[in-house]
Every structure is written in C-alpha cells, then in structure tokens.
Design a protein around this motif. Structure first.
Motif: not given
Lengths: 240, 240
Positions: A41-62
């Motif tokens: 998990g991670n903090l989200i950016y102010n410019s991000e949609h919630l779903n985008e943040a989750a997608t990003r976290v997962l892509e960064e990780l895996t």
DNA sequence: TTTACTTTGTGTCCTAATTACACTATCAAA
DNA sequence: TTTGATAGTGTAATTAGGACACAAAGTAAA
C-alpha cells in the motif's frame, strides 16, 4: 501540486491461486514492529483518482498492468496514527502530527505466474503467502484481509471473476479447486461441472494436458465475449 | 487535537419507505450552485472512527439514534476540489488549497415516521424525496446514490434488512411493496408470501389492521431472535 | 340495507434447479 | 503389466421457482 496526500492511502489485497490454495501478496517490513508483514500500500497523490492510485501501487510493486481491481471499502480509525513504524508513512506524516490516515482497500486477482517474487527486481519484494497461514499483520491489515476474503466470496457467487486467477487455458478440476478454495467449502465434483457448463461461458479447446501422470484433462478457456453478451441481455445469475 | 480533518468527509444516503416507494433524505444547499440538492454529509473529526462520524452526522441532522448504517465505499477524485461552493467545506479547506476530499459513503435505512422534516428543529432541514425523481445532485452525489441503490439491492437479496424501513408492526402487502420498490421489479404476490413465510423470521401478531376500507390485514413483526439463531446455525440464504 | 369498491389471502400444477452418490477410462511410472 | 492418480460421466429424488384466479372481509356510498 502533485504531492503525496498524507491523509489517504490505498492498500491492496492481491490474491493468487497456485492450483491448491489461495495466496496473498505481503511485504516484509523488517523487524522493528510486532507484526512484520503488511499488505502492499502507499499514500496517494493529490492529483490521482483512487483507482489510479491502487493501480499504480500494484504496478510499482509487481510490474503487472491491466490488473483486476475492485474496491473493498474505507478503513482506518484514530488508532492508526499511534503505530509509527512504517518509515515512508512517518516521513510523509511528519508535518502534521495529529493527522490520521484513512486507507481505501482494494482486492485484486492475478495469475500467480505473472509475479514471481525473486525473478522480479523491484525495490520492495513481496511474497506469496497462503491465506490460511496469515494470522497477524501490521496496522489493521488483518481486518482488511478478512473483508477482502468476504467480498471475494460474495462476488464470486454473482460474477465469474475467478478466471482472473487462472491461466488462459485451464482444466475444470483447477476451476473446481479454485471455487472450493474461495468459498472454503467442498463442492460436489459432478454438480460443479454440470453447473459451470450450463453457464455457457467456458469453451473447450482442441487441446489436452500432457505429461501428467494420469488421465490428461480437457483444457478450457473463459469465453469473455459470450459472458458480456449474456450480461447485456440482462442475465445476471452466474452464482454458486 | 479534536479538529475537523479537511480531507475526509462522510456522506449518507438515508432511505425511507412510505409504503409506496423509496425516498431519500436530501438537503437544500441554497441556490449558489447548479444543483441545489445534496446528500447529508460532513467532514470528520480526527478523533473519530469512520462509522462514528456517519452516526454523528445523521444524529445531528435527524435526531435519530441507533440507526442502521452500512458503508458503501470511498468516493472522490481530484475533480472534487474544483467545485467550491459549499461554504463549510470551503472554510475548512481554506488553509490547504491543493488538497482533495475523499468521501466515505454510507447508506442507512430508517422508518420514515422517525423523521418528519418540519416537525423537527434542526439547523439544516432535510427533506424526503422520491428516489425516482432525483436526477441531479451536487458534487458526485448522484454517483453515490446509484451505488447506494445497487448496494441495497444486493444486500436485501442476502440479508433481511428491509425491516429497518418498516414500523414494528407491518402487513405482508407492505413488505411486498417494499421489496418491489427496492428491487425495481414486480414480484408475484403469492410466491412472495410463500417465500417470505418459509424463511420463518416473521411472526403474526394477534392483531389486525382496522379502519381500512377493505379487508383488514394480518399484522406481523420481524422475529430478530429467530433470525440471529438461524444465522448462528450457519443458515445464510434469506435471498430474493 | 344493499351495492359497489378495495385489498387480503389462499392452492395447484409445471418446470427448473439442487443434491447425493460410484464406477470406468486414461495416462505415467515403477 | 501392474500400480497409482486423476478425469469424466448419469440418474433418481427432493426442493425451489414461476404462472395463474377467485372468494372473503371490511368501508363507503347510494
């Protein structure tokens, strides 16, 4: 402008299936806390949609793109701010000590072969752990995991999302074991086959297993087109 | 310490049933915005749990305690910060202009008689509006309302939560119309009665309707004890 | 007091879905 | 060729779901 928002994070429960049981991706946070494992998990950016943040976290990780994601809900109460060990979180929160973090939890379904921990070279390495073996996690992540399991159970009773956990080609036995693992109860083999075939959303391939020390099994694929056609018609009972 | 958190709000979709159709509580925000109606909601305090905040908002608004509440999920993307008309929100957000607000949405079920708008003397007066008549709301509240309706539909297929919308004593016809209103489809009268009676969680009273210009109806009450007993046994199919 | 009006309350038949249950077929490996 | 492992199949009995029509009980109006 494009800064981390220190009050809101996303956490992801990433399920994988090894043809026997359900697994979840967890991260080792080191040893400076009672429970060393946490959900990615991670903090989200102010410019991000919630779903985008989750997608990003997962892509960064895996490194996995086009991942199946579904929101579970929001978690987090004031207690959360008392656990001050995750370094990134501490750093981000430093400027505003009394703040709390709300975390929006997601669950996602991936093919286990798409992420093999030590074959990948990402900063934090996550590892697959059997869902049944997890009885402690950092923060409120155990609660989130429970909610994820429950949501998955409910969801698979309504929608054919299980295919996200299997390779393109799979056998009915694999699908059968998957449903049993998710629902946590045995399902009669013949009744399961009859029912899943009647849904009419899997197609047999001109191909069988080979190299297995027993009768080779027919391979199938999920017929997404047919499924979408059925849902458009208004059919919505893909239940178990 | 006990301050409002300018980044996180709760919004509530409060359903009521007038024996004919579903209604929702909305607040008139005045005329300085395109869409005047909004769902009741507020920023949360740092010391509050999410559920507490929702409970508080509803009690401040309607005076109702012990309300049935269920989380729908988290909403809110960066667009949210562009709509700058709600005065309270503006004031709270003033110190941190680039921040965004995540809202955690709840739905709740109340007996309509428990909140009669102009009989109550709360600062903001909410009013009941038929769900079907709502096609515009401030912020992303229309999306939240849609999600709430969908969640309610799914939920009532699994759990007997509809009784929260009816008075203690009700008739089978009232219950029937309630299910039809929520599921948005007609249900056969005799089949409905058969099914609901087989669930074995309503008890007939030694009492009938009176003063009605037609055959008076048998009154029933929801048997909560029996329901909880059944769920403890592992029975979980209260579906429609 | 009779009639009209309105809503309640009930049963059956048919079809579809669910459950329980056991043996043969096919491959690899020994 | 034997063993071990999993694949693959059918039927009978029960239960649930859907379609459908008419008499009963009250008030209100004539």
């Amino acid at each position: 402008m494009n800064e981390l928002n220190p009050h809101i994070s996303v956490d992801c429960v990433v399920f994988g299936f090894d043809f026997e049981k359900l697994n979840v991706l967890v991260i080792d946070r080191g040893s400076n806390d009672t429970s060393r494992m946490a959900l990615p998990g991670n903090l989200i950016y102010n410019s991000e949609h919630l779903n985008e943040a989750a997608t990003r976290v997962l892509e960064e990780l895996t490194g996995i793109k086009n991942i199946y994601l579904e929101q579970i809900g929001a978690f987090g109460d004031p207690l959360r701010s008392k656990k001050q060990s995750d370094q990134e979180w501490l750093k981000a929160i430093r400027s505003e000590p009394s703040a709390r973090v709300i975390t929006v939890a997601y669950f996602s379904l991936v093919k286990m072969a798409d992420y093999i921990p030590h074959a990948s070279s990402f900063a934090k390495v996550a590892s697959w752990v059997s869902v049944k073996e997890i009885n402690e996690l950092a923060f409120d992540h155990l609660e989130i995991l429970s909610a994820a399991k429950e949501t998955l159970k409910q969801k698979i009773k309504i929608q054919p999302i299980g295919f996200n956990l299997l390779p393109e080609k799979f056998t009915l036995s694999q699908l059968h074991r998957l449903y049993e693992a998710i629902l946590e109860k045995p399902l009669d083999k013949r009744n399961f086959r009859r029912k899943i075939q009647k849904l009419d959303i899997i197609t047999p391939l001109r191909e069988k297993q080979f190299g297995v020390p027993h009768k080779p099994s027919q391979l199938y694929k999920f017929n997404k087109e047919k499924y979408e056609l059925l849902t458009k018609i208004g059919f919505d009972n893909f239940g178990f």
